[in-house]
Motif scaffolding. Structure first.
Motif, PDB file in Angstrom:
ATOM      1  N   VAL A 107       4.090  11.098 -11.984  1.00  0.00           N
ATOM      2  CA  VAL A 107       4.817   9.583 -11.440  1.00  0.00           C
ATOM      3  C   VAL A 107       3.828   8.940 -10.578  1.00  0.00           C
ATOM      4  O   VAL A 107       2.984   9.557  -9.736  1.00  0.00           O
ATOM      5  CB  VAL A 107       6.080  10.029 -10.662  1.00  0.00           C
ATOM      6  CG1 VAL A 107       7.171  10.624 -11.607  1.00  0.00           C
ATOM      7  CG2 VAL A 107       5.909  10.979  -9.684  1.00  0.00           C
ATOM      8  N   LEU A 108       4.107   7.704 -10.347  1.00  0.00           N
ATOM      9  CA  LEU A 108       3.615   7.042  -9.416  1.00  0.00           C
ATOM     10  C   LEU A 108       4.543   6.292  -8.372  1.00  0.00           C
ATOM     11  O   LEU A 108       5.749   6.084  -8.685  1.00  0.00           O
ATOM     12  CB  LEU A 108       2.715   5.679 -10.179  1.00  0.00           C
ATOM     13  CG  LEU A 108       3.461   4.703 -10.979  1.00  0.00           C
ATOM     14  CD1 LEU A 108       3.997   3.648 -10.329  1.00  0.00           C
ATOM     15  CD2 LEU A 108       2.463   4.079 -12.119  1.00  0.00           C
ATOM     16  N   PHE A 109       4.221   5.705  -7.420  1.00  0.00           N
ATOM     17  CA  PHE A 109       4.912   5.247  -6.335  1.00  0.00           C
ATOM     18  C   PHE A 109       5.234   3.588  -6.627  1.00  0.00           C
ATOM     19  O   PHE A 109       4.103   2.862  -6.385  1.00  0.00           O
ATOM     20  CB  PHE A 109       4.574   5.389  -4.918  1.00  0.00           C
ATOM     21  CG  PHE A 109       5.480   5.008  -3.855  1.00  0.00           C
ATOM     22  CD1 PHE A 109       6.491   5.776  -3.350  1.00  0.00           C
ATOM     23  CD2 PHE A 109       5.850   3.724  -3.323  1.00  0.00           C
ATOM     24  CE1 PHE A 109       7.363   5.678  -2.194  1.00  0.00           C
ATOM     25  CE2 PHE A 109       6.642   3.382  -2.382  1.00  0.00           C
ATOM     26  CZ  PHE A 109       7.424   4.464  -1.968  1.00  0.00           C
ATOM     27  N   ASP A 110       6.393   3.173  -6.908  1.00  0.00           N
ATOM     28  CA  ASP A 110       6.535   1.679  -7.004  1.00  0.00           C
ATOM     29  C   ASP A 110       7.908   1.272  -6.568  1.00  0.00           C
ATOM     30  O   ASP A 110       8.459   0.251  -6.498  1.00  0.00           O
ATOM     31  CB  ASP A 110       6.697   1.250  -8.626  1.00  0.00           C
ATOM     32  CG  ASP A 110       7.422   1.998  -9.412  1.00  0.00           C
ATOM     33  OD1 ASP A 110       8.532   2.740  -8.953  1.00  0.00           O
ATOM     34  OD2 ASP A 110       7.522   1.904 -10.595  1.00  0.00           O
ATOM     35  N   LEU A 111       8.394   2.165  -5.532  1.00  0.00           N
ATOM     36  CA  LEU A 111       9.675   1.724  -4.866  1.00  0.00           C
ATOM     37  C   LEU A 111       9.785   0.566  -3.893  1.00  0.00           C
ATOM     38  O   LEU A 111      10.876  -0.108  -3.621  1.00  0.00           O
ATOM     39  CB  LEU A 111      10.186   3.199  -4.156  1.00  0.00           C
ATOM     40  CG  LEU A 111      10.416   4.415  -5.029  1.00  0.00           C
ATOM     41  CD1 LEU A 111      10.890   5.517  -3.940  1.00  0.00           C
ATOM     42  CD2 LEU A 111      11.517   4.131  -6.048  1.00  0.00           C
ATOM     43  N   THR A 112       8.421   0.168  -3.251  1.00  0.00           N
ATOM     44  CA  THR A 112       8.382  -0.960  -2.812  1.00  0.00           C
ATOM     45  C   THR A 112       7.933  -2.419  -3.212  1.00  0.00           C
ATOM     46  O   THR A 112       7.886  -3.303  -2.769  1.00  0.00           O
ATOM     47  CB  THR A 112       7.247  -0.884  -1.606  1.00  0.00           C
ATOM     48  OG1 THR A 112       6.190  -0.600  -2.246  1.00  0.00           O
ATOM     49  CG2 THR A 112       7.681   0.317  -0.852  1.00  0.00           C
ATOM     50  N   TYR A 113       7.894  -2.247  -4.651  1.00  0.00           N
ATOM     51  CA  TYR A 113       7.493  -3.440  -5.384  1.00  0.00           C
ATOM     52  C   TYR A 113       8.454  -4.375  -5.669  1.00  0.00           C
ATOM     53  O   TYR A 113       8.421  -5.348  -5.209  1.00  0.00           O
ATOM     54  CB  TYR A 113       7.145  -2.999  -7.028  1.00  0.00           C
ATOM     55  CG  TYR A 113       6.623  -4.156  -7.633  1.00  0.00           C
ATOM     56  CD1 TYR A 113       5.630  -4.920  -7.339  1.00  0.00           C
ATOM     57  CD2 TYR A 113       7.505  -4.373  -9.060  1.00  0.00           C
ATOM     58  CE1 TYR A 113       5.328  -6.059  -8.253  1.00  0.00           C
ATOM     59  CE2 TYR A 113       6.712  -5.425  -9.813  1.00  0.00           C
ATOM     60  CZ  TYR A 113       5.855  -6.326  -9.256  1.00  0.00           C
ATOM     61  OH  TYR A 113       5.481  -7.476 -10.229  1.00  0.00           O
ATOM     62  N   LYS A 114       9.766  -3.868  -6.060  1.00  0.00           N
ATOM     63  CA  LYS A 114      11.085  -4.747  -6.010  1.00  0.00           C
ATOM     64  C   LYS A 114      12.189  -4.187  -5.292  1.00  0.00           C
ATOM     65  O   LYS A 114      12.631  -4.598  -4.175  1.00  0.00           O
ATOM     66  CB  LYS A 114      11.291  -5.102  -7.528  1.00  0.00           C
ATOM     67  CG  LYS A 114      10.232  -6.187  -7.958  1.00  0.00           C
ATOM     68  CD  LYS A 114      10.833  -6.797  -9.239  1.00  0.00           C
ATOM     69  CE  LYS A 114       9.899  -7.859  -9.689  1.00  0.00           C
ATOM     70  NZ  LYS A 114      10.408  -8.270 -11.312  1.00  0.00           N
ATOM     71  N   ARG A 115      12.586  -3.117  -6.021  1.00  0.00           N
ATOM     72  CA  ARG A 115      13.950  -2.228  -5.471  1.00  0.00           C
ATOM     73  C   ARG A 115      13.592  -1.144  -5.109  1.00  0.00           C
ATOM     74  O   ARG A 115      13.190  -0.147  -6.083  1.00  0.00           O
ATOM     75  CB  ARG A 115      15.182  -2.396  -6.420  1.00  0.00           C
ATOM     76  CG  ARG A 115      15.803  -3.738  -6.500  1.00  0.00           C
ATOM     77  CD  ARG A 115      16.673  -3.916  -7.660  1.00  0.00           C
ATOM     78  NE  ARG A 115      17.767  -2.727  -7.617  1.00  0.00           N
ATOM     79  CZ  ARG A 115      18.751  -2.630  -8.329  1.00  0.00           C
ATOM     80  NH1 ARG A 115      19.041  -3.400  -9.341  1.00  0.00           N
ATOM     81  NH2 ARG A 115      19.486  -1.530  -8.143  1.00  0.00           N
ATOM     82  N   PRO A 116      14.025  -0.624  -4.101  1.00  0.00           N
ATOM     83  CA  PRO A 116      13.955   0.779  -3.564  1.00  0.00           C
ATOM     84  C   PRO A 116      14.694   1.885  -4.481  1.00  0.00           C
ATOM     85  O   PRO A 116      14.487   3.015  -4.174  1.00  0.00           O
ATOM     86  CB  PRO A 116      13.841   0.920  -2.081  1.00  0.00           C
ATOM     87  CG  PRO A 116      14.869  -0.199  -1.817  1.00  0.00           C
ATOM     88  CD  PRO A 116      14.457  -1.203  -2.802  1.00  0.00           C
ATOM     89  N   ASP A 117      15.839   1.275  -4.935  1.00  0.00           N
ATOM     90  CA  ASP A 117      16.907   2.188  -5.253  1.00  0.00           C
ATOM     91  C   ASP A 117      16.736   2.068  -7.011  1.00  0.00           C
ATOM     92  O   ASP A 117      17.718   2.480  -7.500  1.00  0.00           O
ATOM     93  CB  ASP A 117      18.468   1.738  -4.970  1.00  0.00           C
ATOM     94  CG  ASP A 117      18.637   0.258  -5.228  1.00  0.00           C
ATOM     95  OD1 ASP A 117      17.779  -0.294  -5.606  1.00  0.00           O
ATOM     96  OD2 ASP A 117      19.915  -0.286  -5.199  1.00  0.00           O
ATOM     97  N   ALA A 118      15.603   1.784  -7.463  1.00  0.00           N
ATOM     98  CA  ALA A 118      15.402   1.609  -8.983  1.00  0.00           C
ATOM     99  C   ALA A 118      14.348   2.523  -9.309  1.00  0.00           C
ATOM    100  O   ALA A 118      13.211   2.218  -8.837  1.00  0.00           O
ATOM    101  CB  ALA A 118      15.318   0.297  -9.431  1.00  0.00           C
ATOM    102  N   TRP A 119      14.751   3.383 -10.180  1.00  0.00           N
ATOM    103  CA  TRP A 119      13.466   4.369 -10.822  1.00  0.00           C
ATOM    104  C   TRP A 119      14.203   5.018 -12.219  1.00  0.00           C
ATOM    105  O   TRP A 119      15.096   4.779 -12.518  1.00  0.00           O
ATOM    106  CB  TRP A 119      13.682   5.533  -9.789  1.00  0.00           C
ATOM    107  CG  TRP A 119      14.660   6.386  -9.690  1.00  0.00           C
ATOM    108  CD1 TRP A 119      15.401   7.101 -10.484  1.00  0.00           C
ATOM    109  CD2 TRP A 119      15.513   6.212  -8.312  1.00  0.00           C
ATOM    110  NE1 TRP A 119      16.286   7.698  -9.521  1.00  0.00           N
ATOM    111  CE2 TRP A 119      16.385   7.179  -8.372  1.00  0.00           C
ATOM    112  CE3 TRP A 119      15.122   5.753  -7.143  1.00  0.00           C
ATOM    113  CZ2 TRP A 119      17.468   7.227  -7.396  1.00  0.00           C
ATOM    114  CZ3 TRP A 119      16.118   5.650  -6.171  1.00  0.00           C
ATOM    115  CH2 TRP A 119      17.346   6.587  -6.189  1.00  0.00           C
TER     116      TRP A 119
END
Length: 305
Positions: A107-119
């Motif tokens: 996995v990669l970290f993208d929680l700060t790209y748009k929504r921190p509650d979306a994965w």
């Protein structure tokens, strides 16, 4: 010479699913029957599942899929959806009472790209599995690359958009290919031309890593542990799991030629290697070409967004 896609290796399928509103997604690589795999994890902050199993001392050598996902550690759940899809199709390791699909994931970290509650969750992983095709040639801000960014040395505010990149080349009967999702802390350059493809810009000035370091402008704290480049190299050559672990290691040279800095404690850089075992191929040939095709895939992750 370096156009093409991972699916140029016959019978490998790729599927993507993304949540554009949430800014995250998942990419699934389906391996044909009899495929062997290896892995090499270099970054200091990885998030993985079933990677230990790919080590040369462990029993299982065949894999059924590889998952690359956004969402940080939450995104590992997407691999469960892929496993269920494979199970429903009767694909997996026979355990006598059914099948257990072997699905390594990173996995990669993208929680700060748009929504921190979306994965990516199990349902998104299953959707990517269902969408997988041997004809998929797409690149850009799709799948696991939906929320990917690069060039964060001066902080996430100066980041540049990246995504999924892919490339392939053929040498005689052997096909070498790569797919990569670039979410790097570092700057990106075209390994062939030396052109800088992504670097921070401040007041219209582009800063190289060296310039930013000399100015004391590199921000090692903002975005800490929020970066990772995930890749897969594949070939129709015939290789054992032990050999593939070595080839995954060598393929990291493609990262090193394209990303600066790379393999830092702020990244979780990982490469999977996959062989469909169709034709004979020397290790030396694969060790020469796989880093090249990976470097081209990294560049294409910027050219395609």
């Amino acid at each position: 010479m370096y156009s093409g896609h991972l699916t140029d290796v016959a019978n490998i399928a790729v599927g993507h699913k993304e949540d554009e509103t949430g800014g995250t997604g998942v990419t699934v690589i389906l391996a044909p029957e009899g495929s062997t795999a290896g892995v090499d994890v270099r970054g200091g902050a990885p998030g993985t599942r079933e990677c230990v199993l790919l080590g040369p001392t462990y029993a299982v050598s065949e894999v059924h899929a590889i998952v690359l996902s956004g969402g940080s550690a939450f995104g590992l759940d997407s691999a469960t959806g892929v496993m269920e899809g494979l199970r429903d199709d009767g694909i997996g390791f026979d355990v006598g009472v059914g099948v257990v699909p072997i699905v390594p994931a990173a996995v990669l970290f993208d929680l700060t790209y748009k929504r921190p509650d979306a994965w990516p969750d199990k349902a998104m992983g299953r959707a990517a599995y269902d969408a997988a095709s041997v004809d998929d040639k797409r690149q850009g801000a799709i799948g696991a690359g939906c929320g990917a960014t690069v060039a964060k040395t001066m902080g996430p505010a100066y980041a540049k958009k990246s995504g999924v990149g892919s490339a392939s080349m053929t040498v005689g009967d052997v096909v070498f290919s790569a797919l990569v999702v670039v979410n790097a802390f570092g700057h990106i350059q075209d390994a062939e031309t030396g052109e800088i493809l992504a670097a921070p810009e401040v007041d219209g000035i582009t800063y190289s890593v060296e310039e930013a370091l000399l100015k004391g402008a590199v921000d090692f704290e903002k975005g800490k542990h929020q970066n990772t480049t995930l890749g897969v190299v594949a070939t129709n050559g015939r290789f054992s799991k032990t050999e593939l672990c070595k080839l995954a290691s060598v393929a990291h040279n493609g990262y090193a030629k394209s990303i600066s800095p790379v393999h830092t404690g702020l990244d979780g850089d990982t490469i999977f290697s996959l062989a469909t075992n169709e034709v004979d191929c020397s290790m030396q040939l694969a060790e020469y070409y796989l880093p090249k095709v990976m470097a081209r895939a990294v560049a294409n992750s910027l050219y395609s967004v």
